[in-house]
Design a protein around this motif. Structure first.
Motif, PDB file in Angstrom:
ATOM      1  N   ASN A  87      -9.460   7.512  -5.966  1.00 34.17           N
ATOM      2  CA  ASN A  87      -8.195   7.736  -6.675  1.00 34.17           C
ATOM      3  C   ASN A  87      -8.439   8.158  -8.127  1.00 34.17           C
ATOM      4  OD1 ASN A  87      -6.481   7.281  -4.520  1.00 34.17           O
ATOM      5  ND2 ASN A  87      -6.435   5.058  -4.852  1.00 34.17           N
ATOM      6  N   GLN A 142       0.828  -1.221   0.000  1.00 31.38           N
ATOM      7  CA  GLN A 142       0.000   0.000   0.000  1.00 31.38           C
ATOM      8  C   GLN A 142       0.862   1.271   0.000  1.00 31.38           C
ATOM      9  OE1 GLN A 142      -3.096  -0.130  -0.720  1.00 31.38           O
ATOM     10  NE2 GLN A 142      -3.269  -2.337  -0.654  1.00 31.38           N
ATOM     11  N   SER A 143       0.556   2.212   0.899  1.00 28.01           N
ATOM     12  CA  SER A 143       1.248   3.517   0.856  1.00 28.01           C
ATOM     13  C   SER A 143       2.723   3.437   1.199  1.00 28.01           C
ATOM     14  CB  SER A 143       0.591   4.496   1.826  1.00 28.01           C
ATOM     15  OG  SER A 143      -0.519   5.080   1.232  1.00 28.01           O
ATOM     16  N   VAL A 155      -2.176   1.633   4.683  1.00 27.22           N
ATOM     17  CA  VAL A 155      -3.528   1.271   5.095  1.00 27.22           C
ATOM     18  C   VAL A 155      -3.676  -0.220   5.448  1.00 27.22           C
ATOM     19  CG1 VAL A 155      -4.463   0.821   2.776  1.00 27.22           C
ATOM     20  CG2 VAL A 155      -5.920   1.888   4.518  1.00 27.22           C
ATOM     21  N   GLU A 188      -9.085  -3.417  -5.064  1.00 24.61           N
ATOM     22  CA  GLU A 188      -8.896  -1.969  -5.052  1.00 24.61           C
ATOM     23  C   GLU A 188      -9.323  -1.361  -6.390  1.00 24.61           C
ATOM     24  OE1 GLU A 188      -5.208  -0.431  -3.520  1.00 24.61           O
ATOM     25  OE2 GLU A 188      -5.954   1.619  -3.648  1.00 24.61           O
ATOM     26  N   TYR A 216      -0.384   2.586 -10.200  1.00 22.82           N
ATOM     27  CA  TYR A 216      -0.370   2.918  -8.771  1.00 22.82           C
ATOM     28  C   TYR A 216      -1.061   1.814  -7.956  1.00 22.82           C
ATOM     29  CZ  TYR A 216      -1.835   5.211  -4.437  1.00 22.82           C
ATOM     30  OH  TYR A 216      -2.086   5.496  -3.114  1.00 22.82           O
ATOM     31  N   CYS A 232       0.621  -0.691  -5.170  1.00 21.27           N
ATOM     32  CA  CYS A 232       0.123  -0.784  -3.793  1.00 21.27           C
ATOM     33  C   CYS A 232      -0.187  -2.225  -3.399  1.00 21.27           C
ATOM     34  CB  CYS A 232      -1.141   0.070  -3.622  1.00 21.27           C
ATOM     35  SG  CYS A 232      -0.808   1.832  -3.572  1.00 21.27           S
ATOM     36  N   TYR A 271       0.754  11.661   7.064  1.00 28.19           N
ATOM     37  CA  TYR A 271      -0.328  12.536   6.610  1.00 28.19           C
ATOM     38  C   TYR A 271      -0.537  13.697   7.588  1.00 28.19           C
ATOM     39  CZ  TYR A 271      -0.842   7.912   4.608  1.00 28.19           C
ATOM     40  OH  TYR A 271      -0.573   6.703   4.038  1.00 28.19           O
ATOM     41  N   ASN A 289      -1.853  10.378  -1.637  1.00 29.85           N
ATOM     42  CA  ASN A 289      -2.251   9.734  -2.903  1.00 29.85           C
ATOM     43  C   ASN A 289      -2.051  10.641  -4.118  1.00 29.85           C
ATOM     44  OD1 ASN A 289      -2.969   7.774  -1.121  1.00 29.85           O
ATOM     45  ND2 ASN A 289      -5.005   7.406  -1.994  1.00 29.85           N
TER      46      ASN A 289
HETATM   47  N1  GLN Z   1      -3.877   1.902  -2.089  1.00 24.96           N
HETATM   48  C1  GLN Z   1      -4.296   2.789  -1.047  1.00 24.96           C
HETATM   49  C2  GLN Z   1      -5.054   3.971  -1.637  1.00 24.96           C
HETATM   50  O1  GLN Z   1      -4.641   4.469  -2.637  1.00 24.96           O
HETATM   51  C3  GLN Z   1      -3.086   3.249  -0.304  1.00 24.96           C
HETATM   52  C4  GLN Z   1      -3.417   4.234   0.777  1.00 24.96           C
HETATM   53  C5  GLN Z   1      -2.673   4.010   2.063  1.00 24.96           C
HETATM   54  O2  GLN Z   1      -2.003   3.003   2.261  1.00 24.96           O
HETATM   55  N2  GLN Z   1      -2.850   4.915   2.971  1.00 24.96           N
HETATM   56  O3  GLN Z   1      -6.060   4.413  -1.132  1.00 24.96           O
END
Ligand code: GLN
Length: 338
Positions: free
Chosen positions: A185, A82-83, A279, A178, A209, A213, A261, A134
């Protein structure tokens, strides 16, 4: 502030080292025992395939710049990155297009907004955010070199795998889940495109992207990836130079600014190190020159940061003496870590 000249060359870098291996291993076990019973936070529910994660899962891995790793709990269980892909992708883009251009193109200032904020794009006239949220991360992915989507994907997969020191693979279920629930997104990508902040087709940027993730990593993979950022860009196990030392500096700076964040200030105040959350419950914390910590525990706080991950980072930052802002009055004895 506009673009500034590069760093003034110096051969002197002041860092330090971790305590002895026995001390690190015992503190890693202690953190696992102490925080394993914490039951605050909520498993992410925005991406259906992540909502089934067990709240009990909890892994810790510390990697030292000499390649030694210290683990506890579910450190070898794979989960989607993920992020946590964002700092590494930004590093690869800096390496590909130059760190000054990457900064001017993507922005490096905090948005003070949640990770998935659409407002992050509208905040400035140019649509700049930073590569840890994002909007900036999707823009960064769109800058990846390659003549078509497949070539761009190869660049991403090869680069992130070099950080890990092994070939990474996509979790197809997370990727599809996702993709099927990606309206937020997609909105961000359209807005970026309207601000001329996207350098490939919006659909391609989102697909790359989302795949990025969904790459599977373990806490130990992440500790080694993050440790590469603590080690001047050289992967501690493979010995491969993945990025230049200067780019490590740049990536760690944006992690400090925005890695958690809108709660990045709280994190820095307490932990005093660059960090990044994701996430799926992963977190990384980097101690430049010394090593890195990675944790995996799915329950998140309101901002989307792992609850046990933050507690572990705080505990280990203190007990391993990692806080970058710490000092003692000159001449006062500095004790050995317990
Ligand atoms: N793939 C997730 C998103 O784009 C990643 C966000 C995260 O890990 N905070 O929403």
């Amino acid at each position: 502030m506009s673009s500034s000249p590069g760093p003034i060359p110096s051969s002197w870098v002041s860092t330090g080292h971790l305590p002895t291996p026995e001390v690190v291993q015992s503190l890693v076990r202690e953190a696992h025992a102490q925080f394993g019973s914490v039951d605050q936070g909520r498993v992410a529910h925005g991406i259906p395939a992540l909502a089934t994660a067990s709240p009990q899962s909890f892994g810790i891995s510390v990697a030292a710049t000499n390649g030694a790793t210290f683990n506890a709990g579910d450190w070898a269980v794979p989960f989607s990155i993920q992020s946590l892909s964002k700092p590494f992708l930004f590093a690869l883009v800096c390496e590909a297009i130059g760190e000054q251009l990457a900064r001017d193109t993507l922005g490096v200032n905090s948005t003070g907004l949640p990770f998935n904020s659409v407002l992050a794009v509208e905040r400035t006239e140019e649509g700049l955010s930073n590569p840890m949220v994002n909007a900036g991360a999707i823009a960064a992915t769109s800058l990846v070199p390659g003549e078509d989507a497949e070539a761009k994907w190869r660049f991403i997969l090869d680069g992130l795998s070099r950080f890990a020191g092994r070939r990474l693979e996509v979790d197809a279920a997370v990727y599809q889940s996702e993709q099927a629930t990606n309206a937020g997104n997609e909105n961000i990508a359209s807005l970026l495109s309207a601000h001329q902040q996207l350098w490939c087709e919006p659909r391609t940027a989102i697909d790359l992207y989302t795949r990025q993730c969904a790459l599977l990593v373990t806490a130990q993979d992440l500790a080694l990836m993050a440790c590469t950022l603590a080690n001047g860009g050289r992967q501690p196990l493979s010995g491969e130079t993945v990025i230049a030392p200067l780019i490590c500096r740049r990536v760690l700076a944006v992690m400090v600014t925005a890695g958690l964040y809108e709660t990045s200030g709280d994190w820095l105040y307490q932990i005093g190190l660059p960090g990044k959350s994701g996430v799926s419950g992963g977190m990384i914390t980097v101690a430049p020159g010394k090593g890195a910590l990675a944790t995996w525990s799915p329950p998140l706080d309101e901002a989307g940061n792992s609850v046990r991950g933050q507690l572990t980072a705080h505990f280990l930052s203190e007990r391993l003496g990692l806080n970058l802002f710490d000092s003692r009055p000159s001449g006062e004895a500095i004790g050995q870590a317990p």
